[in-house]
Design an enzyme around this catalytic site. Structure first.
Site, PDB file in Angstrom:
ATOM      1  N   GLU A   1      41.568  30.364  46.178  1.00 49.25           N
ATOM      2  CA  GLU A   1      41.599  30.926  47.609  1.00 49.25           C
ATOM      3  C   GLU A   1      40.823  29.977  48.504  1.00 49.25           C
ATOM      4  O   GLU A   1      39.556  29.701  47.968  1.00 49.25           O
ATOM      5  CB  GLU A   1      41.104  32.254  47.554  1.00 49.25           C
TER       6      GLU A   1
ATOM      7  N   ARG B   1      47.112  47.996  50.576  1.00 50.37           N
ATOM      8  CA  ARG B   1      48.542  48.137  50.599  1.00 50.37           C
ATOM      9  C   ARG B   1      48.773  49.334  49.372  1.00 50.37           C
ATOM     10  O   ARG B   1      49.669  49.816  49.524  1.00 50.37           O
ATOM     11  CB  ARG B   1      49.305  47.047  50.039  1.00 50.37           C
TER      12      ARG B   1
ATOM     13  N   CYS C   1      40.180  41.989  45.976  1.00 46.93           N
ATOM     14  CA  CYS C   1      40.043  40.778  45.807  1.00 46.93           C
ATOM     15  C   CYS C   1      39.260  39.842  47.150  1.00 46.93           C
ATOM     16  O   CYS C   1      38.184  39.398  46.894  1.00 46.93           O
ATOM     17  CB  CYS C   1      41.001  39.833  45.471  1.00 46.93           C
TER      18      CYS C   1
ATOM     19  N   HIS D   1      42.789  33.396  42.262  1.00 49.82           N
ATOM     20  CA  HIS D   1      43.778  34.718  41.930  1.00 49.82           C
ATOM     21  C   HIS D   1      44.606  33.995  40.637  1.00 49.82           C
ATOM     22  O   HIS D   1      45.120  32.934  40.597  1.00 49.82           O
ATOM     23  CB  HIS D   1      44.726  34.982  43.056  1.00 49.82           C
TER      24      HIS D   1
HETATM   25  N1  PCA Z   1      43.570  41.723  42.124  1.00 50.74           N
HETATM   26  C1  PCA Z   1      43.688  42.733  43.341  1.00 50.74           C
HETATM   27  C2  PCA Z   1      42.357  43.636  43.016  1.00 50.74           C
HETATM   28  C3  PCA Z   1      41.938  43.507  41.712  1.00 50.74           C
HETATM   29  C4  PCA Z   1      42.816  42.288  41.178  1.00 50.74           C
HETATM   30  O1  PCA Z   1      42.776  42.013  39.923  1.00 50.74           O
HETATM   31  C5  PCA Z   1      43.545  42.026  44.539  1.00 50.74           C
HETATM   32  O2  PCA Z   1      44.288  41.041  44.704  1.00 50.74           O
HETATM   33  O3  PCA Z   1      43.079  42.333  45.547  1.00 50.74           O
END
Ligand code: PCA
Length: 213
Positions: A84, A94, A147, A171
């Site tokens: 990211e 969402r 996140c 991610h």
């Molecule tokens: N993914 C979510 C929140 C917790 C996770 O593992 C996100 O992409 O915000």
């Protein structure tokens, strides 16, 4: 002669959205158990809760005083590990968090900067993961859910406390077992492949990368 070791805080999230596993939780635990050479990794698992998640990150940050911080989370339906680039000062959930709370069109930090850039060596990490044969990509934004909130909270806290350590968010794709539980399967990545990629990415971190503090 003792070799210098780099202390990392690596966070993951608990399962959310009806899933019983979260690849980020498993990856953080596995990396801490078997870290790449030269790294000492403290893991922390964050609740998917709008208040407790960011609070747990700050508690871990204060108690471990790391030289590098990498927060991990699941981005199901993304086919590759996503580095990211940007955390936005925006929350627009969402789906509700694990405590049933929803946030719509609110800032992470009222009157905070609109965004923060990751300070991880993203290009080097991307190259290392691809060289290891692991699907990976740069991603513009961590989204507008937990996140992103944790990434923004992390970078805002470091800016406010004037600590210029490498820090950011990665991610991870969902695990195959998660897609197997649905009637509309989607692209996933095995934990082994994810760990191969993360270990390659972490290999780009050297003590000198964190010496700027
Ligand atoms: N993914 C979510 C929140 C917790 C996770 O593992 C996100 O992409 O915000």
């Amino acid at each position: 002669m003792p070799t210098e070791q780099l202390h990392l805080l690596v966070t993951g999230f608990e399962p959310f959205g009806g899933s019983v596993v979260n690849p980020s939780e498993q990856a953080a635990a596995a990396l801490a158990q078997t870290p790449p050479p030269g790294l000492i990794i403290t893991p922390a698992i964050l609740p998917v809760d709008r208040l407790q998640g960011p609070a747990a990150l700050l508690t871990a940050l204060k108690s471990t005083q790391p030289q590098v911080v990498i927060c991990l989370g699941e981005a199901s339906r993304r086919p590759a590990i996503s580095l990211e680039r940007v955390a936005l000062n925006l929350l627009d959930y969402r789906i509700p968090d694990n405590s049933g709370q929803t946030v719509i069109d609110e800032p992470v930090v009222p009157d905070g900067p609109a965004a923060y850039f990751s300070t991880l060596p993203l290009r080097a990490m991307l190259a290392a993961m691809q060289a290891a044969g692991v699907p990976a990509e740069l991603s513009l934004s961590a989204g507008d859910y937990l996140c992103n909130q944790v990434m923004y909270t992390l970078l805002h806290h470091l800016a406010e406390t004037r600590r210029s350590i490498p820090a950011g968010f990665i991610h991870l794709p969902a695990l195959p077992i998660q897609a197997a539980a649905t009637s509309t399967p989607y692209a996933t990545q095995s934990l082994e492949m994810t760990l191969l990629g993360l270990r390659a990415a972490l290999g780009t971190l050297t003590p000198s990368a964190a010496a700027a503090e």
